[in-house]
Design an enzyme around this catalytic site. Structure first.
Site, PDB file in Angstrom:
ATOM      1  N   ILE A  78      -1.621   9.826  -1.351  1.00  0.00           N
ATOM      2  CA  ILE A  78      -2.001   8.737  -0.453  1.00  0.00           C
ATOM      3  C   ILE A  78      -0.854   7.771  -0.229  1.00  0.00           C
ATOM      4  O   ILE A  78      -0.978   6.803   0.497  1.00  0.00           O
ATOM      5  CB  ILE A  78      -3.233   7.971  -0.971  1.00  0.00           C
ATOM      6  CG1 ILE A  78      -3.032   7.550  -2.426  1.00  0.00           C
ATOM      7  CG2 ILE A  78      -4.492   8.795  -0.823  1.00  0.00           C
ATOM      8  CD1 ILE A  78      -4.126   6.640  -2.945  1.00  0.00           C
ATOM      9  N   GLY A 104       6.405   6.253  -2.486  1.00  0.00           N
ATOM     10  CA  GLY A 104       7.307   5.116  -2.600  1.00  0.00           C
ATOM     11  C   GLY A 104       8.696   5.598  -2.945  1.00  0.00           C
ATOM     12  O   GLY A 104       8.977   6.805  -2.906  1.00  0.00           O
ATOM     13  N   GLY A 118       8.170   7.197  -6.635  1.00  0.00           N
ATOM     14  CA  GLY A 118       7.115   8.127  -6.963  1.00  0.00           C
ATOM     15  C   GLY A 118       6.077   8.257  -5.873  1.00  0.00           C
ATOM     16  O   GLY A 118       6.137   7.570  -4.862  1.00  0.00           O
ATOM     17  N   ASP A 150       8.562  -8.395  -6.183  1.00  0.00           N
ATOM     18  CA  ASP A 150       8.473  -7.576  -4.970  1.00  0.00           C
ATOM     19  C   ASP A 150       7.118  -7.771  -4.301  1.00  0.00           C
ATOM     20  O   ASP A 150       6.441  -6.815  -3.964  1.00  0.00           O
ATOM     21  CB  ASP A 150       8.724  -6.102  -5.309  1.00  0.00           C
ATOM     22  CG  ASP A 150       8.954  -5.262  -4.056  1.00  0.00           C
ATOM     23  OD1 ASP A 150       9.118  -5.863  -2.966  1.00  0.00           O
ATOM     24  OD2 ASP A 150       8.965  -4.028  -4.150  1.00  0.00           O
TER      25      ASP A 150
END
Ligand SMILES: *[C@@H]1O[C@H](CO)[C@@H](O)[C@H](O)[C@H]1NC(C)=O
Ligand SMILES: *[C@@H]1O[C@H](CO)[C@@H](O)[C@H](O)[C@H]1NC(C)=O
Ligand SMILES: *[C@@H]1O[C@H](CO)[C@@H](O)[C@H](O)[C@H]1NC(C)=O
Ligand SMILES: *[C@@H]1O[C@H](CO)[C@@H](O)[C@H](O)[C@H]1NC(C)=O
Ligand SMILES: *[C@@H]1O[C@H](CO)[C@@H](O)[C@H](O)[C@H]1NC(C)=O
Length: 944
Positions: free
Chosen positions: A651, A654, A657, A770
């Site tokens: 789904i 990144g 991973g 982040d």
């Protein structure tokens, strides 16, 4: 339906009378009857309004205190009566947040009403024709609501009307000609609707009219000649329609105009020759039409002018003869016409001028040095003309200059070194001229520069290292098509906000500075047609740039399809001192590295030995910690249900991973994050994430169910959040529409709470580093969950927290670019950006640099393209959803204000998350300004 509407009133009367007196009210029966009818009409209407807004009218009641002296609505909020108190004459309920319709307003019961002012609420539905029963009405304002349907023909019966506004609603259809019967009108405002058809010629009968505003509709046809009869007209606003044809001659009779707006139509023919005949014209806008011919004579001596826009027409004439000296002029735009002649020195005598734009004409001659006297000039655009000569050094006196655009002319000579005094200069475009000489190093003093284009000139010598001081340079640095020589200064690598860099078509040599690796924001780069050699910097944009970006150089190499790969760098042999130095440094480093390698080999060997006793591809049950089930079983289960991590179940992917959705055999759905390959940094990030998540528990932070940290398998099992990331939702129209204001406010509060918890309640505090819309996930009920703690830092008080740059571009606090010092204020900044993104509906890029980089508000220009201070908050909000309900507007204002304080360029001025979270949870009292009028400037000026 009607009966139902009356019901609440009868109930109320039934309950309140017994408290007062059993007998009828002690007032003359005739008065009482009329007033009762009025009260009944008002209370009935109140009862039809939406529940939560009825409280605004809490004084509208038959309470005992009210009924004691006399049963009267005269003291109710917004209601005024005549002197005797016998009848209601005015209803004024502006800006109090009413939601409802006028469908059940019994207008017949209020025969003596003079004033009905309901502007700036959220009233909707049709405007009932029976509003015409208010036959005494002199003031009718339903503006700034959401009324739909047509304007009823019957309003033509309100012949006593003096002020009439239905502005800014959603009205459609044609304008009824019957409005022409309202001969007492002095103010008619139907602007900002969806009205179509033509302007009724009957408007010519409105002899008393002083303001006529029909702007921003869909009106077609030509302007009726009869309007020339409105000789008392002071304001005529028709901009933003589809009006066509020439202006009627009769317009020349309008000699009392002060504001005259015709922009954005398709009007042809000549401008009115009598313009400014009365000598009081202040603002004339005719831009973006099809006007031909020359500028009316009257304009030359129109000293009352403050604003003049004739841009985007087909006007001709000699610009130096047609315009005079305007002591009050603030803004003039003559761009995109066919004017010729020279720039007159008299523009320098317009002492209040802030914008002078004459681009895209046939202007010739020099730039007169006298322009340096126009001390307030912010925007100066003479691009795309035939100007010659030098750039006068006197322009250095224009201390407020923000945008200097002289591109596409035949200017020659050098850039005057006086450029250094232009402290506010943000846009400098001198491209496509014949400018020569070195680029002055004084340019480095223009510290607010955002955009610098010197391309297509004849600049020579090296690129001054001072260009590397322009840290705010963000939009563009274009020095292409010149004759620049020497090496690229490594200082350019300091321009970490820069997005486009073009140095192509020069004579640059040497290698690309390795400092360019730091230019994280670059999106486009072009270094072709130079004499560059050596490796490409290790920076994504270089790696992914097309071949043309590096073609025709001498010897660039690197891991790039169009280039040869780099051999070990050839030794120059020139610099023997350098070699000696290298040896001194390299030997100890090599020894050190060898020691480490040896140690690692030893450890690896041991590890292998242990591994042989274990199945390779497994996660030990004891490695699956925090999990409430049997770890080994869960791992098997995950592998099974994802078919061995099949792409079908992925789904999200990144940098480090992929994330899989796994529905376990128990029925529970989890998100599984699996690292691609266990590189050292990735493993570090992974461990950081585990460390953080095992220690925190917060409803707005994604829950960690378990993890597996094995030599070859790094798995993180987290709570699965149905709706995915905020970024994804905002990018899809349908999903964004679902996200109404209540949800958005909830999400912002959730993130604020999570950050407040991490910064202030965790020991040691956690900095996420982040925060971006990609890392805010939403569950089924739209609750926000902060995720992705791979870059998070535990703040240890003894360590200094200096670090490499992490985070997502566009959310990174500006100070990180310079200092690399991580504090929780970096998260606060990112939170500010995220919040703006949620209320605007997309990443607020341009808005931020305008707002957060300009610390001095006073010197801001209200016309510059990137200046948003004058913008209304309302216009900034995500248009895909309805504007916030009146009871939410205060909260939206508070949120926007907080967001702006969070993106303050100075970290010390940003609030803490604790302050933010507190302010969001305490309901503020009303912002004094009506929501429709709140500007960004007001939000920025308020202290937190
Ligand atoms: C208003 O409140 C009453 C009682 O509390 C309720 O019966 C009614 O449905 C509500 N109406 C609306 C439009 O919310
Ligand atoms: C209605 O009230 C507002 C403020 O309360 C005021 O500004 C406005 O002028 C009033 N309208 C009329 C028609 O008097
Ligand atoms: C409005 O009020 C009057 C009394 O003033 C009444 O006769 C009439 O029926 C009412 N109209 C409606 C539509 O309810
Ligand atoms: C204006 O009219 C055109 C057609 O005449 C229509 O396509 C357009 O949507 C209308 N615009 C507005 C804002 O009503
Ligand atoms: C208006 O202009 C027309 C034509 O320009 C002229 O004949 C007429 O007398 C003017 N009317 C007024 C009231 O000034």
């Amino acid at each position: 339906m009607l009966l139902k509407a009356f019901l609440p009133l009868s109930l109320m009367i039934f309950f309140s009378y017994p408290h007062v007196a059993p007998a009828p009210a002690p007032v003359p029966p005739s008065l009482s009857a009329e007033r009762n009818a009025e009260m009944e009409a008002l209370l009935n209407w109140k009862a039809t309004l939406q529940n939560q807004t009825q409280s605004q009218l809490s004084s509208w009641t038959l309470s005992p205190s009210n009924t004691r002296s006399s049963l009267s609505p005269c003291s109710w909020i917004g209601i005024s009566c005549n002197e005797e108190g016998s009848t209601v004459t005015s209803i004024n309920l502006t800006s109090i947040g009413l939601i409802g319709t006028l469908d059940y307003f019994n207008f017949t019961s209020l025969p003596n009403l003079f004033i009905l002012d309901l502007q700036r609420n959220s009233l909707f539905g049709k405007i009932p024709p029976c509003i015409s029963n208010l036959s005494h009405l002199t003031y009718l304002n339903l503006g700034f609501n959401q009324f739909t349907g047509h304007i009823p023909q019957e309003v033509g019966k309100l012949t006593n009307l003096n002020v009439f506004s239905f502005a800014r609603n959603l009205l459609q259809g044609t304008i009824p000609s019957s409005i022409g019967h309202l001969t007492n009108l002095s103010f008619l405002h139907l602007g900002n609707n969806h009205l179509s058809g033509s302007i009724p010629p009957e408007f010519g009968e409105l002899k008393s009219l002083s303001e006529l505003r029909l702007n921003l509709n869909n009106l077609t046809g030509s302007i009726p000649a009869s309007l020339g009869g409105l000789t008392g007209l002071k304001v005529l606003s028709l901009y933003g329609n589809q009006l066509s044809g020439p202006l009627p001659r009769e317009i020349n009779n309008l000699t009392n105009l002060t504001l005259f707006f015709l922009s954005n139509n398709s009007i042809s023919g000549f401008l009115p020759e009598n313009l400014c005949h009365g000598g009081i014209l202040e603002d004339f806008c005719a831009s973006n039409n099809r006007f031909t011919g020359s500028v009316p004579k009257g304009l030359k001596n129109c000293t009352s002018l403050t604003r003049l826009r004739l841009d985007r027409n087909h006007l001709i004439g000699n610009i130096s003869e047609d315009f005079g000296i305007y002591p009050k002029l603030d803004y003039i735009d003559l761009s995109y016409n066919n004017f010729h002649g020279e720039i007159s020195p008299s523009w320098g005598k317009c002492q209040l001028l802030t914008s002078l734009k004459i681009s895209d004409n046939q202007i010739s001659g020099d730039i007169p040095p006298e322009l340096g006297e126009s001390a307030l000039l912010h925007v100066f655009d003479l691009s795309s003309n035939h100007l010659v000569g030098r750039i006068p050094y006197e322009l250095g006196k224009l201390k407020s200059l923000f945008n200097l655009t002289l591109s596409n002319n035949n200017l020659s000579g050098t850039i005057p070194s006086e450029i250094r005094t232009l402290a506010d200069l943000a846009y400098l475009d001198l491209a496509a001229n014949n400018l020569s000489g070195p680029i002055p190093n004084q340019l480095g003093d223009c510290s607010k520069m955002l955009y610098l284009n010197l391309s297509h000139n004849k600049f020579g010598e090296g690129i001054p290292i001072e260009i590397g001081k322009l840290l705010s340079l963000q939009v563009l640095l274009d020095l292409s098509w010149n004759s620049l020589t020497g090496e690229i200064p490594w200082q350019l690598g300091n321009l970490v906000m820069l997005e486009i860099l073009d140095l192509s078509h020069n004579e640059l040599n040497g290698s690309i500075p390795s400092s360019f690796t730091e230019m994280q924001s670059l999106m486009r780069v072009d270094l072709s047609y130079n004499y560059l050699t050596g490796p490409l910097p290790n920076n994504k944009v270089f790696q992914e740039a097309p071949n043309e970006a590096f073609s025709n150089n001498r010897g660039l190499c690197g891991n790039h399809t169009g280039l040869m790969s780099c051999h070990p760098p050839a030794k120059d042999g020139k610099d023997t001192d350098g070699v000696a130095l290298l040896i001194i440094i390299l030997v100890p480093v090599a020894v050190f590295i060898w020691t480490i390698i040896a140690a690692m080999l030893y450890i690896l060997k041991k590890e292998r030995k242990r591994e042989r006793n274990e199945p390779r591809d497994s996660c030990h049950e004891n490695l699956f910690t925090i999990w409430s089930y049997d770890g080994k079983f869960v791992y098997k289960d995950i592998k099974e249900v994802t078919k061995g991590f099949d792409a079908k179940y992925c789904i999200g992917v990144g940098a480090s991973g992929s994330v899989y959705k796994a529905e376990l055999s128990s029925g529970q759905v989890v998100a599984v994050k699996k690292l691609h390959n266990a590189k050292v940094e990735d493993r570090k990030a992974f461990e950081s994430e585990i460390q953080v998540l095992t220690n925190v528990r917060h409803r707005n932070i994604v829950k960690l169910h378990g993890f597996c940290s094995h030599a070859e398998q790094l798995l993180l099992v987290c709570e699965y959040l149905e709706r995915g990331s905020m970024a994804k939702i905002l990018s899809k129209v349908e999903q964004a529409k679902e996200l109404d204001w209540i949800k958005r406010i909830g999400i912002i509060k959730g993130v604020a709470n999570a950050l407040c918890y991490m910064h202030h309640d965790c020991k040691p505090p956690i900095i996420h580093r982040d925060i971006s819309s990609n890392n805010i996930l939403l569950d089924a009920s739209y609750e926000a969950h902060v995720s992705d703690f791979g870059t998070a830092r535990l703040v240890k008080l003894d360590s200094s927290n200096w670090t490499g740059l992490a985070g997502t571009y566009g959310y990174i606090a500006p100070e990180l670019a310079y200092t690399m010092k991580v504090t929780e204020k970096c998260d606060v900044y990112s939170f500010g950006v995220l919040t703006l993104e949620i209320i605007v509906g997309h990443h607020p890029g341009e808005l931020i640099c305008s707002l957060s980089t300009s610390s001095s508000l006073s010197s801001s220009s209200s016309f510059s393209p990137v200046n948003f201070h004058g913008m209304l908050l309302q216009d900034m909000l995500d248009k895909r959803i309805a504007s916030p309900d009146p009871d939410m507007t205060d909260e939206v204002v508070t949120i926007a204000r907080l967001a702006f304080s969070c993106i303050n360029a100075n970290p010390e001025f940003r609030p803490t998350m604790q302050q933010v979270s507190q302010e969001l949870s305490t309901r503020r009292q009303s912002f004094s300004e009506s929501f429709d009028n709140v500007t960004l400037r007001q939000l920025l000026n308020l202290e937190v």
